[in-house]
Scaffold this motif. Structure first.
Motif, mmCIF file in Angstrom:
data_model
loop_
_atom_site.group_PDB
_atom_site.id
_atom_site.type_symbol
_atom_site.label_atom_id
_atom_site.label_comp_id
_atom_site.label_asym_id
_atom_site.label_seq_id
_atom_site.Cartn_x
_atom_site.Cartn_y
_atom_site.Cartn_z
ATOM 1 N N ALA A 1 0.844 -1.203 0.000
ATOM 2 C CA ALA A 1 0.000 0.000 0.000
ATOM 3 C C ALA A 1 0.878 1.252 0.000
ATOM 4 O O ALA A 1 0.608 2.222 -0.726
ATOM 5 N N GLU A 2 1.929 1.215 0.793
ATOM 6 C CA GLU A 2 2.882 2.332 0.870
ATOM 7 C C GLU A 2 3.519 2.578 -0.498
ATOM 8 O O GLU A 2 3.605 3.724 -0.964
ATOM 9 N N MET A 3 3.939 1.508 -1.173
ATOM 10 C CA MET A 3 4.588 1.649 -2.485
ATOM 11 C C MET A 3 3.633 2.240 -3.515
ATOM 12 O O MET A 3 4.044 3.055 -4.332
ATOM 13 N N ASN A 4 2.369 1.853 -3.471
ATOM 14 C CA ASN A 4 1.416 2.406 -4.437
ATOM 15 C C ASN A 4 1.267 3.914 -4.263
ATOM 16 O O ASN A 4 1.166 4.651 -5.245
ATOM 17 N N VAL A 5 1.262 4.384 -3.018
ATOM 18 C CA VAL A 5 1.174 5.829 -2.787
ATOM 19 C C VAL A 5 2.422 6.503 -3.357
ATOM 20 O O VAL A 5 2.327 7.507 -4.075
ATOM 21 N N ILE A 6 3.587 5.932 -3.077
ATOM 22 C CA ILE A 6 4.843 6.531 -3.543
ATOM 23 C C ILE A 6 4.920 6.542 -5.070
ATOM 24 O O ILE A 6 5.387 7.494 -5.674
ATOM 25 N N ILE A 7 4.399 5.471 -5.691
ATOM 26 C CA ILE A 7 4.470 5.373 -7.155
ATOM 27 C C ILE A 7 3.399 6.229 -7.850
ATOM 28 O O ILE A 7 3.695 6.939 -8.804
ATOM 29 N N TYR A 8 2.157 6.146 -7.366
ATOM 30 C CA TYR A 8 1.063 6.747 -8.130
ATOM 31 C C TYR A 8 0.560 8.102 -7.632
ATOM 32 O O TYR A 8 -0.060 8.840 -8.385
ATOM 33 N N ALA A 9 0.779 8.397 -6.340
ATOM 34 C CA ALA A 9 0.148 9.603 -5.786
ATOM 35 C C ALA A 9 1.175 10.692 -5.462
ATOM 36 O O ALA A 9 2.380 10.450 -5.430
ATOM 37 N N ALA A 10 0.662 11.906 -5.210
ATOM 38 C CA ALA A 10 1.533 13.023 -4.840
ATOM 39 C C ALA A 10 1.913 12.929 -3.363
ATOM 40 O O ALA A 10 3.049 13.196 -2.983
ATOM 41 N N ALA A 11 0.947 12.532 -2.562
ATOM 42 C CA ALA A 11 1.194 12.427 -1.130
ATOM 43 C C ALA A 11 0.135 11.542 -0.493
ATOM 44 O O ALA A 11 -0.915 11.287 -1.088
ATOM 45 N N GLY A 12 0.411 11.095 0.708
ATOM 46 C CA GLY A 12 -0.560 10.260 1.394
ATOM 47 C C GLY A 12 -0.223 10.086 2.853
ATOM 48 O O GLY A 12 0.751 10.663 3.353
ATOM 49 N N GLN A 13 -1.061 9.316 3.513
ATOM 50 C CA GLN A 13 -0.853 9.078 4.930
ATOM 51 C C GLN A 13 -1.192 7.632 5.262
ATOM 52 O O GLN A 13 -2.165 7.079 4.757
ATOM 53 N N LEU A 14 -0.345 7.048 6.116
ATOM 54 C CA LEU A 14 -0.602 5.697 6.578
ATOM 55 C C LEU A 14 -0.956 5.784 8.052
ATOM 56 O O LEU A 14 -0.233 6.409 8.823
ATOM 57 N N HIS A 15 -2.085 5.213 8.419
ATOM 58 C CA HIS A 15 -2.520 5.258 9.807
ATOM 59 C C HIS A 15 -2.724 3.838 10.319
ATOM 60 O O HIS A 15 -3.291 3.013 9.607
#
Ligand SMILES: Nc1ncnc2c1ncn2[C@@H]1O[C@H](COP(=O)(O)OP(=O)(O)OP(=O)(O)O)[C@@H](O)[C@H]1O
Ligand SMILES: [Mg+2]
Lengths: 117, 146
Positions: free
Chosen positions: B54-68
């Protein structure tokens, strides 16, 4: 199969000298250049055979509980990858042989494929 | 910081798109936390794999995100939300082998189209919501007692 034996079968050199690496017991192996495929296999004492050398390989190995990484075709990782591997205590080996040949040699020596679940 | 409320622990990590250098750091720290709690090795591994994908998908596809994450004696709940392009067809994205990863991502070993299936396979409950142009949220629950 002991890592010492694996290194011998593969004519491999240790890139990092992880502690007690010689006596590390490996019970299966997986060959791939795809990180999600590494994460797909379910095995606790697994060896990874790969041609990719960037730091994300070390991260993936750590998450997947991979015990050791063998880089094929004489590939050598950069300093960043080596430092990360040292930090995570994952021994790195480099062999001149191809992925196919490495897999064949280890399979013949009795090391099974990592179970797919 | 991990505030402890009635024996429950929660925390979060910021994720930055394109930041491959620290990719996996959140999952590694979560892994260590579960280890401290004496969680079974196989369960830690499942949680780490699901979180890392899930972390990698945010890093690859999104500008920013948060893991909670939220850990109770019964289970661990992980929520990964991002501000990214969103997913148009979730059913298609969930299929093994489906990937829109660009060439430079594939060169790094990502883009097998196995990330979402891996998340689902390693969690006891899995849910994904996405709005095109806004972002994607993945919810995962992993039971700590078999
Ligand atoms: N957070 C996200 N934001 C936007 N699109 C996403 C996101 N997560 C997944 N997708 C889309 O779903 C597809 C499948 O994702 P999945 O994680 O299963 O595979 P992948 O990332 O392409 O490859 P792998 O995870 O095996 O390296 C992606 O290629 C992408 O198109
Ligand atoms: Mg993915």
């Amino acid at each position: 199969m002991k890592l010492k034996e694996i290194a011998k079968v593969l004519d491999a050199q240790f890139i990092t000298e992880a502690m007690d690496a010689d006596d590390l017991d490996i019970s299966s192996a997986c060959s791939t250049d795809l990180m999600s495929v590494v994460l797909y296999y379910h095995s606790m004492n697994c060896l990874l055979i790969t041609g990719l050398t960037q730091p994300s390989v070390i991260r993936t190995a750590e998450i997947a509980c991979i015990k050791c990484i063998v880089f094929v075709q004489g590939k050598n990782p950069n300093l960043q990858t080596i430092e990360l591997a040292k930090e995570k205590g994952i021994p790195l080996l480099s062999t001149p042989h191809s992925m196919y040949s490495v897999s064949g040699r280890l399979f013949q020596a009795g090391l099974p494929s990592s179970p797919e679940k | 910081m991990t505030p402890e409320i009635n024996g429950n622990v929660e925390g979060s990590f910021q994720l930055i798109g394109g930041n491959f250098t620290n990719a996996g750091e959140a999952s590694t720290q979560l892994k260590m936390k579960l280890f401290e709690f004496g969680v079974d090795d196989a369960i830690i591994r499942r949680a780490a794999i699901a979180t890392f994908e899930a972390e990698m998908n945010v890093i690859i596809y999104a500008a920013a995100g948060q893991l909670h994450y939220y850990i109770t004696p019964e289970n661990i709940k992980i929520r990964v939300e991002d501000m990214g392009p969103g997913i148009e067809d979730i059913e298609q994205a969930m299929q093994e082998g489906y990937s829109t990863a660009p060439e430079w991502v594939r060169e790094m070993g990502w883009g097998a189209g196995m990330g979402l299936p891996n998340m689902k396979r390693n969690s006891d409950e899995f849910m994904i919501e996405s709005v095109v142009g806004e972002g994607t949220t993945v919810h995962m629950t992993i039971n700590l007692n078999e």
